[in-house]
Design a protein around this motif. Structure first.
Motif, short mmCIF file in Angstrom:
data_model
loop_
_atom_site.label_atom_id
_atom_site.label_comp_id
_atom_site.label_asym_id
_atom_site.label_seq_id
_atom_site.Cartn_x
_atom_site.Cartn_y
_atom_site.Cartn_z
N GLU A 297 -17.59 -3.43 -32.80
CA GLU A 297 -16.47 -2.82 -32.09
C GLU A 297 -15.69 -3.92 -31.37
OE1 GLU A 297 -17.44 0.71 -29.90
OE2 GLU A 297 -17.63 1.72 -31.84
N TRP A 299 -12.72 -4.08 -30.21
CA TRP A 299 -11.94 -3.71 -29.01
C TRP A 299 -12.79 -3.82 -27.75
CZ3 TRP A 299 -13.55 0.35 -25.96
CH2 TRP A 299 -14.53 1.19 -26.53
N ARG A 300 -14.12 -3.58 -27.91
CA ARG A 300 -15.00 -3.58 -26.77
C ARG A 300 -15.64 -4.95 -26.55
NH1 ARG A 300 -20.60 -0.45 -26.95
NH2 ARG A 300 -21.57 -1.90 -25.48
N GLN A 375 -14.85 4.93 -34.22
CA GLN A 375 -14.63 3.69 -33.49
C GLN A 375 -13.24 3.69 -32.85
OE1 GLN A 375 -14.34 -0.79 -34.44
NE2 GLN A 375 -16.03 0.02 -35.64
N LEU A 376 -12.27 4.11 -33.62
CA LEU A 376 -10.90 4.19 -33.10
C LEU A 376 -10.82 5.22 -31.97
CD1 LEU A 376 -8.81 4.00 -36.38
CD2 LEU A 376 -8.80 2.36 -34.48
N ARG A 378 -13.18 6.10 -29.91
CA ARG A 378 -13.78 5.54 -28.69
C ARG A 378 -12.82 4.57 -28.03
NH1 ARG A 378 -18.75 5.94 -31.24
NH2 ARG A 378 -18.50 3.95 -32.28
N GLU A 379 -12.15 3.78 -28.87
CA GLU A 379 -11.22 2.80 -28.33
C GLU A 379 -10.13 3.49 -27.52
OE1 GLU A 379 -9.37 0.40 -31.30
OE2 GLU A 379 -8.19 -0.75 -29.85
N HIS A 380 -9.69 4.64 -27.98
CA HIS A 380 -8.61 5.34 -27.32
C HIS A 380 -9.11 6.44 -26.41
CE1 HIS A 380 -5.76 3.05 -29.64
NE2 HIS A 380 -6.42 3.37 -30.75
#
Lengths: 534, 285
Positions: A297, A299-300, A375-376, A378-380
């Motif tokens: 991930e 983004w994290r 995953q997307l 969670r990112e948003h």
């Protein structure tokens, strides 16, 4: 950025160059004596170059590096790891190996004059046995069905769980994993193995290497031997093999499959997946945004960096750049470079990363076995969901269900009695001295049961037709008896005689009726009776 | 060589090859892959030295190992002959009547007989013994010289009107050509002969001539005498045609088919095999 990253899977095919010799040496120097966490200088074996489109380092154009057309393989020293997926992998390994090695030893009583091995492909005898099922050569379409089930099953599991076949159940993975386990037991874990490899040639080193290869060869021999046992009686094979009485073919095949096991699991390893196997090349087409795959991930995790125990993760990414994820990887890749062809989806990096995340009190699953959509989400900050039943999944399940149903139905209702009838091509008919017309047939009765049978043969469709059988019934009579040995094909020359007045022109429809005298099972076969016509 | 070029997305160098705008990334192969290529080249050179390889004006290079597919074939044939000798010996020892009693020998005879028949007999008698105009059908139950195993064996071994001393021999007189019968008499007897198999017109004159001239060989009732090779005229099976014209032609100036003696061409075991095969075609008595 992440969305764009996933939208171009083809561009992410093969990762870039492998590490140069200097890099590798620097890596091993660094790894050999460093602590468990925080070796930021280390580099994975297969390190993809940073993307030049700005997602990497500040948008600077990459410097071209001279690429050789060929490169030596870089040895991979996977570190051992503990965790959920490792346990799953062990379970798959021991269960599948157990099935493979024990399979040929399961006995199944089929009565006298039949092999009592549950799983056997008897090539010289032209029979295949699977417990209570016996397959004759003309029923080989069941194999086609099995292959279709295997292929669609592979598509289905890939669409659901990514490369779960590659990571957990492929023989290449299983035996490589087993060989690595042996290696680890004898030579120690990653750092010890690297030290041993780089160290001077000592007696201890030679001894460890010899022991490793000896065990590998023993496993290979057992593997090659077990393979042959699916084709000949297992106990007989073992006795013959060790008393030198087995045939040259048996020894050749045993050593051939032993050699392939030793070379592929001991030496080729991840190269088989990367350079030889066709499946990774197109398995990307089986994924969609809802397939569960092993991913980092980004983004994290980014920006990554080394971390202390009491570190605050307020203004930085969660990746502490410890390198464990690629150190445990059996194909030597860095999952943080994104989804890539060399990733076999074994999820050991998930286990490795989770162990580190828990030390820092961070949530697990920085490297996650999840879908791109989740995953997307969670990112948003959106809720995640598991979409198991997508249209393509339903299509795969539908195909599977149809093929399985057809297989089961045809197996359950198949007849163990068949006839093959071949009309003589020359002469099509002969005229007899009493004016009657006679046709000759080659009549084969396939008795697929394990007992001797007697059948009665008669005809339908032509009034007053009579039969004679060379060697069995010289006189022309309405009904003849045909004896057939157990599990055998009876081949008969059958002549059918009819009066011209009972024939309808040049070709008259008729059928043979074969009846099992004991059970009353009837098989009919339609054919034509030829005559002069007029 | 083209200048080194780097792919913008992956940062990987390309090979410089381009197809319709698609460029190939340079992904190095493992070096052992190259070694395998070299190994196959060395292998092929060794193969050329060890095995026959190059043609020359007068032959070819023989190779160090002396391999020859022709020699292999000869050895294979020898091995087959060896494996069959057990059977062939039995065929020489036993009479055809005894051979058919043994299922294994019968099967061997049927398998071999089919090939022998196809090579030697089928050109005249047709495949499967279907016969041809002027050549007898062997798949029916009508036998000029008898249809038992012994009869068939004798016929095959010594032939019919062949140049062998023990050949089967029969000759029909040329009743018309030698002016033994008037054309009207021939016509009458032809009608009578046709009537034996249910067509034509039975007539007194024809019956008398048949009695005097034909019955000696064809039998009183026209059912034939296999002992002397007199064909059965009472069935509807004809060697030279069953029309009245054809019968008149045969009586006027008969045709006499010839079958060669096979005893000098095929060995004893072979003749026995093909005898059993012919017997099985459908007419065996």
């Amino acid at each position: 950025m992440i969305g764009r990253q996933w939208s171009s899977p083809h561009a992410q095919g093969m990762q870039g160059r492998t590490a140069t010799r200097e890099e590798r040496e620097r890596e091993t120097m660094a790894t050999a004596d460093t602590a468990f966490i925080g070796n930021a200088d280390e580099k994975p074996v297969r390190r993809r170059r940073k993307r030049a489109d700005g997602t990497g380092a500040g948008g600077e154009p990459p410097k071209p590096v001279k690429e050789p057309l060929y490169a030596s393989r870089t040895e991979i020293y996977p570190r051992s790891v503990k965790g959920f997926f490792r346990r799953l992998k062990w379970a798959a390994l021991w269960i599948l190996l157990g099935l493979y090695y024990i399979g040929p030893w399961i006995r199944w009583d089929r009565g006298p004059n039949a092999p009592n091995q549950a799983l056997l492909v008897d090539l010289p005898g032209r029979r295949a046995y699977f417990f209570f099922i016996e397959i004759w050569p003309q029923e080989v379409y069941y194999l086609t069905g099995l292959l279709i089930i295997g292929a669609v099953g592979l598509f289905l599991s890939t669409a659901w769980f990514g490369r779960v076949w590659c990571g957990f159940t492929c023989p290449q993975t299983i035996w490589t994993d087993l060989f690595m386990w042996v290696e680890r037991k004898i030579e120690g874990d990653r750092n010890a193995r690297i030290r041993l490899e780089k160290g001077p040639l000592t007696l201890a080193k030679v001894g460890k290497k010899l022991a490793t290869h000896a065990v590998w060869l023993l496993i290979s021999l057992a593997t090659g031997g077990a393979w042959i046992m699916y084709f000949i009686d297992a106990p007989t094979f073992v006795v013959d093999f060790f008393t030198g009485q087995a045939s040259t073919a048996v020894y050749s095949f045993t050593f051939l499959f032993s050699a392939t096991t030793y070379v592929l699991a001991g030496w080729a390893r991840e190269q088989l997946c990367i350079y030889m196997c066709p499946w990774p090349r197109f398995q990307g087409a089986m994924f969609d945004e809802d397939s569960l795959i092993v991913t980092y991930e980004e983004w994290r995790g980014e920006p990554r960096g080394a971390a202390k125990h009491d570190q605050s993760f307020e203004d930085r990414g969660h990746c502490v750049n410890c390198g464990l994820c690629w150190q445990v990887c059996p194909t030597g890749i860095d999952i943080r470079d994104g989804q890539q062809m060399a990733c076999i989806g074994c999820a050991l990096c998930v286990d490795a990363c989770n162990s580190v995340m828990s030390r820092f009190g961070l949530p697990p699953e920085l490297i996650t076995y999840d879908s791109i959509n989740n995953q997307l989400a969670r990112e948003h900050g959106q809720p995640t969901r598991l979409r198991m039943f997508r249209p393509r999944i339903l299509a795969y399940i539908g195909i599977l269900a149809v093929v399985v149903a057809v297989m089961v139905f045809s197996l359950a209702t198949r007849s163990r009695l068949e006839v093959n009838v071949l009309h003589d091509r020359s002469p099509l008919y002969v005229r007899l001295s009493d004016g009657a017309v006679r046709n000759g047939f080659t009549f084969k009765v396939l008795n697929m049961e394990r007992e001797a049978k007697t059948y009665t043969l008669s005809t339908e469709g032509i009034e007053g037709a009579t039969l004679s059988v060379i060697g069995y019934e010289a006189d022309s009579v309405p009904v003849v008896e045909l004896p057939v040995k157990p599990d055998d094909i009876g081949s008969f020359r059958v002549f059918v005689k009819a009066s011209r007045e009972n024939l309808a022109g040049k070709s008259t429809d008729m059928s043979f009726v074969l009846t099992d005298t004991e059970t009353g099972v009837v098989v009919e076969h339609s054919t034509a009776f030829f005559g002069p016509g007029g | 060589m083209a200048e080194k070029e780097t792919d913008a997305l992956t940062g990987t160098e390309t090979t410089g090859h381009e197809w319709d705008g698609i460029r190939e990334l340079n992904t190095p192969l493992p070096r052992w892959w190259l070694w395998v290529l070299y190994a196959t080249i060395i292998w092929s050179i060794g193969y050329m030295i060890a095995y026959p390889a190059w043609p020359s004006l007068s032959g070819y290079t023989k190779g160090l190992l002396g391999y020859s597919s022709r020699a292999n074939l000869v050895a294979d044939l020898e091995a087959v002959r060896e494996s069959r000798s057990v059977w062939v010996d039995k065929f020489s020892e036993l009479e055809v009547g005894e051979i058919v009693e043994d299922p294994d020998l019968l099967q061997f005879a049927m398998a071999g007989g089919g090939f022998i028949f196809g090579e030697n007999c089928a050109p005249c008698h047709g495949s499967g013994g279907a016969g041809a105009p002027s050549f007898p059908v062997l798949a029916d139950d009508d036998w000029i010289w008898g249809g038992t195993l012994e009869d068939i064996h004798t016929t095959i071994a010594y032939g019919i009107r062949s140049d062998h001393d023990e050949t089967r021999y029969s000759e029909m007189m040329a009743f018309g050509a030698d002016e033994l019968l008037e054309p009207a008499q021939i016509s009458a007897v032809a009608d009578y002969v046709l009537s034996l198999s249910g067509s034509g017109a039975a007539n007194e004159e024809g019956a008398e001539i048949f009695e005097e001239q034909c019955a000696a060989c064809h039998g009183e009732d026209g059912k034939g005498l296999p002992e002397v090779g007199g064909p059965n005229l009472s069935d509807d099976i004809w060697l030279y045609g069953g029309t009245k014209d054809a019968i008149v032609a045969q009586i006027t100036k008969p045709r006499h088919g010839v079958m060669p003696a096979w005893v000098d061409r095929l060995n004893d075991a072979t003749i026995k095999q093909v005898t059993i095969y012919v017997h099985s075609l459908g007419g065996g008595q």
